[in-house]
Every structure is written in structure tokens, then in C-alpha cells.
Motif scaffolding. Structure first.
Motif, mmCIF file in Angstrom:
data_model
loop_
_atom_site.group_PDB
_atom_site.id
_atom_site.type_symbol
_atom_site.label_atom_id
_atom_site.label_comp_id
_atom_site.label_asym_id
_atom_site.label_seq_id
_atom_site.Cartn_x
_atom_site.Cartn_y
_atom_site.Cartn_z
ATOM 1 N N PRO A 14 0.835 -1.209 0.000
ATOM 2 C CA PRO A 14 0.000 0.000 0.000
ATOM 3 C C PRO A 14 0.869 1.259 0.000
ATOM 4 C CG PRO A 14 -0.744 -1.580 1.653
ATOM 5 C CD PRO A 14 0.580 -2.072 1.145
ATOM 6 N N PRO A 15 0.427 2.334 -0.685
ATOM 7 C CA PRO A 15 -0.838 2.466 -1.401
ATOM 8 C C PRO A 15 -0.782 1.976 -2.858
ATOM 9 C CG PRO A 15 0.298 4.557 -1.413
ATOM 10 C CD PRO A 15 1.168 3.630 -0.605
ATOM 11 N N ARG A 16 0.420 1.618 -3.344
ATOM 12 C CA ARG A 16 0.550 1.238 -4.748
ATOM 13 C C ARG A 16 -0.213 -0.042 -5.076
ATOM 14 N NH1 ARG A 16 5.010 -1.083 -8.197
ATOM 15 N NH2 ARG A 16 4.881 0.055 -10.179
ATOM 16 N N SER A 17 -0.354 -0.906 -4.091
ATOM 17 C CA SER A 17 -1.048 -2.165 -4.332
ATOM 18 C C SER A 17 -2.520 -1.963 -4.667
ATOM 19 C CB SER A 17 -0.928 -3.075 -3.106
ATOM 20 O OG SER A 17 -1.436 -2.421 -1.953
ATOM 21 N N ALA A 18 -3.080 -0.789 -4.340
ATOM 22 C CA ALA A 18 -4.489 -0.540 -4.654
ATOM 23 C C ALA A 18 -4.729 -0.533 -6.161
ATOM 24 C CB ALA A 18 -4.939 0.787 -4.039
ATOM 25 N N ALA A 19 -3.797 0.039 -6.928
ATOM 26 C CA ALA A 19 -3.936 0.048 -8.389
ATOM 27 C C ALA A 19 -3.824 -1.371 -8.941
ATOM 28 C CB ALA A 19 -2.878 0.950 -9.015
ATOM 29 N N PHE A 20 -2.901 -2.156 -8.379
ATOM 30 C CA PHE A 20 -2.721 -3.550 -8.787
ATOM 31 C C PHE A 20 -3.999 -4.346 -8.539
ATOM 32 C CE2 PHE A 20 -1.409 -7.917 -7.738
ATOM 33 C CZ PHE A 20 -0.621 -8.238 -8.828
ATOM 34 N N ARG A 21 -4.579 -4.169 -7.335
ATOM 35 C CA ARG A 21 -5.793 -4.908 -6.978
ATOM 36 C C ARG A 21 -6.984 -4.445 -7.807
ATOM 37 N NH1 ARG A 21 -6.364 -9.703 -5.424
ATOM 38 N NH2 ARG A 21 -8.228 -9.780 -6.706
ATOM 39 N N LEU A 305 0.150 -7.359 -15.626
ATOM 40 C CA LEU A 305 -0.341 -6.467 -14.573
ATOM 41 C C LEU A 305 0.718 -5.462 -14.153
ATOM 42 C CD1 LEU A 305 -2.321 -9.061 -12.447
ATOM 43 C CD2 LEU A 305 -3.286 -7.050 -13.589
ATOM 44 N N ASP A 306 1.978 -5.892 -14.137
ATOM 45 C CA ASP A 306 3.056 -4.986 -13.724
ATOM 46 C C ASP A 306 3.149 -3.786 -14.669
ATOM 47 O OD1 ASP A 306 4.198 -6.859 -11.630
ATOM 48 O OD2 ASP A 306 4.380 -8.085 -13.431
ATOM 49 N N ARG A 307 3.164 -4.074 -15.971
ATOM 50 C CA ARG A 307 3.276 -2.981 -16.939
ATOM 51 C C ARG A 307 1.982 -2.173 -17.013
ATOM 52 N NH1 ARG A 307 6.730 -5.768 -21.902
ATOM 53 N NH2 ARG A 307 8.360 -6.647 -20.572
ATOM 54 N N THR A 308 0.851 -2.807 -16.735
ATOM 55 C CA THR A 308 -0.405 -2.059 -16.699
ATOM 56 C C THR A 308 -0.384 -1.041 -15.576
ATOM 57 O OG1 THR A 308 -1.670 -3.887 -17.676
ATOM 58 C CG2 THR A 308 -2.903 -2.259 -16.405
ATOM 59 N N VAL A 309 0.112 -1.435 -14.404
ATOM 60 C CA VAL A 309 0.224 -0.494 -13.288
ATOM 61 C C VAL A 309 1.198 0.630 -13.638
ATOM 62 C CG1 VAL A 309 0.982 -0.209 -10.896
ATOM 63 C CG2 VAL A 309 -0.452 -2.154 -11.525
ATOM 64 N N ALA A 311 1.790 1.770 -16.596
ATOM 65 C CA ALA A 311 1.086 2.629 -17.551
ATOM 66 C C ALA A 311 0.080 3.519 -16.836
ATOM 67 C CB ALA A 311 0.392 1.782 -18.606
ATOM 68 N N MET A 312 -0.616 2.971 -15.838
ATOM 69 C CA MET A 312 -1.560 3.775 -15.049
ATOM 70 C C MET A 312 -0.829 4.905 -14.322
ATOM 71 S SD MET A 312 -3.852 0.631 -13.526
ATOM 72 C CE MET A 312 -4.927 1.648 -12.477
ATOM 73 N N VAL A 317 -3.324 7.902 -13.673
ATOM 74 C CA VAL A 317 -4.662 7.434 -13.316
ATOM 75 C C VAL A 317 -4.605 6.391 -12.203
ATOM 76 C CG1 VAL A 317 -5.636 7.920 -15.571
ATOM 77 C CG2 VAL A 317 -4.638 5.664 -15.140
ATOM 78 N N ALA A 318 -3.412 6.077 -11.721
ATOM 79 C CA ALA A 318 -3.292 5.075 -10.661
ATOM 80 C C ALA A 318 -3.843 5.594 -9.343
ATOM 81 C CB ALA A 318 -1.828 4.660 -10.483
ATOM 82 N N ALA A 319 -3.756 6.915 -9.111
ATOM 83 C CA ALA A 319 -4.224 7.477 -7.845
ATOM 84 C C ALA A 319 -5.703 7.218 -7.626
ATOM 85 C CB ALA A 319 -3.949 8.981 -7.796
ATOM 86 N N ALA A 320 -6.451 7.099 -8.698
ATOM 87 C CA ALA A 320 -7.887 6.853 -8.581
ATOM 88 C C ALA A 320 -8.174 5.500 -7.960
ATOM 89 C CB ALA A 320 -8.540 6.937 -9.954
ATOM 90 N N ALA A 321 -7.165 4.630 -7.942
ATOM 91 C CA ALA A 321 -7.369 3.286 -7.404
ATOM 92 C C ALA A 321 -7.020 3.185 -5.925
ATOM 93 C CB ALA A 321 -6.517 2.284 -8.188
ATOM 94 N N VAL A 322 -6.505 4.259 -5.322
ATOM 95 C CA VAL A 322 -6.092 4.202 -3.926
ATOM 96 C C VAL A 322 -7.308 3.911 -3.049
ATOM 97 C CG1 VAL A 322 -5.116 5.485 -2.004
ATOM 98 C CG2 VAL A 322 -4.139 5.734 -4.284
#
Length: 418
Positions: A14-21, A305-309, A311-312, A317-322
Motif C-alpha cells: 500500500p498504497p501502490r497495491s491498490a492500483a494492482f488490486r 499487470l506490472d506494466r499495466t500499473v 502505464a496507469m 490514473v493510478a491514484a484513482a485506485a487508492v
């Protein structure tokens, strides 16, 4: 001694894992709506499954697999990709005897011994989707559309879809011969010359500048397609156009695995540098026979998933997943702590995300924690509030504070948040 994660392992906290999940959860919801069932697979298989399925001449099999002998003397390999294992599971569980195509998906880690760098790991994560038992070009378009829509749902706008066809057992030998004639005339090293004889299409995937420069005039597979493959490819492209999905024709696109036939595709992201491919896939109509199964066409993809995160994060746009909580309880006093703890369970059972200030923090420290939690509301519970059968409900966006009875606080919050 302080331990660290092994070199080349992607790890999410966390908090990066939120985008992954969020990426996984969004994918699961999308594919379930399209009729795909979930497969939970082993992370290791019989080594021969990958040797025969992926291709003995590929870099994956010859250089990158984690292969070892178990205590029973069996050669097993940590999965370097999903498709061979998925197809093995479909055959073993008899899914191909039911409604076709058999639609399945999976998610988890895969393993390749590579030189670690940004976006390239020795343990990496993928979502995988396969439709097995149909050669309908609309199934090809469906798999591509599912991936495209998933990326869009995650907020990614700068993707490029690259599309190609690799022909079939009828027309590919003609192209293979033409390509070998061209490649044999080039100035290539001994290892690459050997690859020309085993699988010349793999040479087209060579990333070295000195090789790529010599491939400019290489014959194109699209100039050697049989009528059936050309018609199949045209129908895939027409279906994508009907769905308003843009693509770029790339007649030199080949994937790094031997089993691909006909439709082949890749998703690239321009902000990821050298590791720009975030996912890809294609049709593999001969794979079932190569691993001992019946003739069974199929198509699928593996999306990183790694490269998708990455890219986010690149598109911000990854912050929106927190992940955040809805309600944060601030108890003041021991009795308030007990009541707040019980209230947390009530709120969670009612479908609200709730947390509280643990330990013996004062009001100032607890309110600071409430703000950091991302909660919309704070519940302040003091001894006097309990005596009055009430709590103080504070809107952390507007700073407005009101008193609400304990008996109605759950319903009040449900009304405001659900």
C-alpha cells in the motif's frame, strides 16, 4: 541481518497495491459478464508441457525457464506463461466436452529468468483469458475487445493495438520458405542462422538494431495468406471496426511463442520506453494436438499487470485506485473505544468501509489519522456522547459537524454513502 525481496521480483505494498488490486478486480468483473469462468492453476507443471507447447526453440524454453528436479526425480518448471497450462487444465477437466468455446480466465504470477529492468521481472503477474474450441473470427474480436475495454476502464487512453495474422498450416509453410530464403542471404551470427532453420519467424522478433536493419526488405506474411486466412483476418478487422476499436496493421508482428497461428495482436504503451508491450495474444489452433489433445482451435491473451500499473502511473490514473475508508471512528476514553470497536463491525456488515484510531491517541492525533485515511466522515465518540446515546458526525470535506443518535448512526451513514 535485514532481508530483502529476491532480485527481479515485482512486489506491491500500500498504497501502490491498490492500483494492482483494482486492475484484477476490474478484469474479473468484465470477463465474468462475458461468460468466462475462473481457473485456479498450479504455478508449476511438467517441463515437457512447456517444451512441447511453447516451443523448444523459443528463448522462453531455451534460456528463461525455472526448471528443477523434484524429490521424486520429475522435471518440473515454474510456469513461464499461462496458455499451455490453461489448455492442459481444460483438457484434463473435460471442459472441451461441454459448450464451446470453453471460456476461462486466470490470474497470478509467472516466472522467467531474465535480466531485471523496469517492466521486466523474473516473477511477474498476468491476467489470462482463453476461448477454446471455436475458430469463429468473432471470438478473436471478442477477446481483443475485452482487453481493450479493460484498459479503458482503468483510465488508460494512450494504448496502441497492433494487429497481424500469421497464417495457418496450409499457407505458412510457403511463407516460411520465402522468409528462410531471404534470411539465409543476410549477415547473421551463428545462433541466429540456426534459428532461421528451426523457426524463421522468431528472427523477425529480434530486437537488436543490427538485425532489425537487415529485416527491412523481409517478405510479409500477409502477402502469402491462403484465401481462408485472408477471409478470417478481414472478418476480425471488420468486427473491430464495428466496435469502434482502432488498430494498426503490423505485418511484421510476431509473438515470442511458437504456438501462434492466424490472429496475433499486441497492446503497446508509448510512455513505457523499451518495455512498451503491456499485453498481447493470438490464436493457437494447433496447440492442443502438440500437447497430446484432440484438434481444438483456441485464442487468448496474457496481459501484464506490472506494466499495466506502470502505464496507469505514467498516465496519472493510478491514484484513482487508492483504497480509502468511508468512516473513521475517533473514540475518546476506554468505554468509547469498546463502543467504537463494536460499531466498526456494524458498519462493515452494513457494507461500509470503516476503521478507527487504535491505541491511546488524543483527539488531535486521531483526527489527523482520520484525514490521512481518506474517509469522508469521522465519528467522534466521547464519554458524554455515550451518556447521551449519541455520536458526533463530522464531514471531513466540509468540516460540518452534527450530533446523531447511536441507534440511527448506521442508517444515517448508509443514506449518505450508499
Amino acid at each position: 541481518m535485514t532481508f530483502q525481496a529476491p532480485k527481479g521480483v515485482s512486489e506491491y505494498a500500500p498504497p501502490r497495491s491498490a492500483a494492482f488490486r483494482r486492475a484484477i478486480d476490474t478484469f474479473a468483473a468484465a470477463v465474468t459478464k462475458a461468460g468466462y469462468g475462473y481457473l485456479e492453476l498450479p504455478v508449476f507443471e511438467d517441463t515437457q508441457l512447456y517444451a512441447r507447447g511453447v516451443g523448444e526453440s523459443t528463448d522462453v524454453v531455451t534460456k528463461e525457464m525455472y526448471t528443477f528436479e523434484d524429490r521424486g526425480g520429475r522435471s518440473v518448471t515454474l510456469r513461464p506463461e499461462f496458455t499451455a497450462g490453461v489448455l492442459r487444465s481444460v483438457l484434463e477437466n473435460g471442459l472441451h466436452h461441454g459448450q464451446l468455446p470453453a471460456k476461462v480466465w486466470a490470474v497470478g504470477p509467472a516466472f522467467r529468468y531474465e535480466r531485471p529492468q523496469a517492466g521486466r521481472y523474473r516473477q511477474f503477474y498476468q491476467v489470462d483469458l482463453e476461448a477454446i474450441g471455436s475458430d469463429d473470427p468473432l471470438v478473436d474480436a471478442e477477446t481483443i475487445a475485452i482487453a481493450w475495454d479493460w484498459y479503458r476502464q482503468l483510465g488508460l487512453q494512450r494504448l496502441t493495438l497492433l494487429l497481424n495474422t500469421l497464417g495457418c498450416a496450409e499457407c505458412r509453410p510457403i511463407y516460411r520458405a520465402a522468409l528462410q530464403d531471404f534470411l539465409r542471404a543476410l549477415d547473421l551470427d551463428e545462433a541466429t542462422r540456426a534459428r532461421v532453420e528451426i523457426n524463421p519467424l522468431r528472427v523477425l522478433d529480434d530486437k537488436r538494431p543490427e538485425v532489425k536493419a537487415q529485416l527491412e526488405g523481409a517478405p510479409l506474411v500477409t502477402d502469402h495468406l491462403c484465401a481462408a486466412c485472408k477471409a478470417h483476418h478481414d472478418q476480425v478487422r471488420t468486427a473491430l471496426a464495428d466496435l469502434s476499436i482502432p488498430w494498426t496493421d503490423n505485418p511484421r508482428l510476431v509473438r515470442g511463442l511458437d504456438y501462434y497461428t492466424r490472429t496475433t495482436f499486441e497492446f503497446d504503451h508509448p510512455l513505457l520506453g523499451a518495455q512498451s508491450a503491456v499485453g498481447g495474444g493470438g490464436r493457437y489452433d494447433g496447440l492442443s494436438e502438440s500437447i497430446g489433445g484432440p484438434p481444438l482451435p483456441g485464442i487468448g491473451f496474457g496481459l501484464g499487470l506490472d506494466r499495466t500499473v506502470l502505464a496507469m502511473e505514467a498516465e496519472q490514473v493510478a491514484a484513482a485506485a487508492v483504497s480509502t475508508v468511508d468512516v473513521y471512528a475517533v473514540p475518546l476514553g476506554e468505554e468509547a473505544r469498546r463502543r467504537a470497536f463494536a460499531l466498526l463491525a456494524e458498519l462493515r456488515r452494513a457494507g461500509l468501509a470503516a476503521d478507527m484510531a487504535y491505541g491511546s491517541r488524543g483527539l488531535k492525533g486521531s483526527m489527523k489519522a482520520a484525514s490521512k485515511s481518506g474517509a469522508r466522515f469521522a465519528l467522534i465518540i466521547g464519554e458524554r456522547d455515550l451518556e447521551a446515546g449519541a455520536v458526533q458526525l463530522k464531514d471531513l470535506e466540509t468540516a460540518e459537524q452534527t450530533e446523531v443518535s447511536l441507534a440511527s448512526i448506521v442508517d444515517t451513514l448508509k443514506g449518505k454513502l450508499l
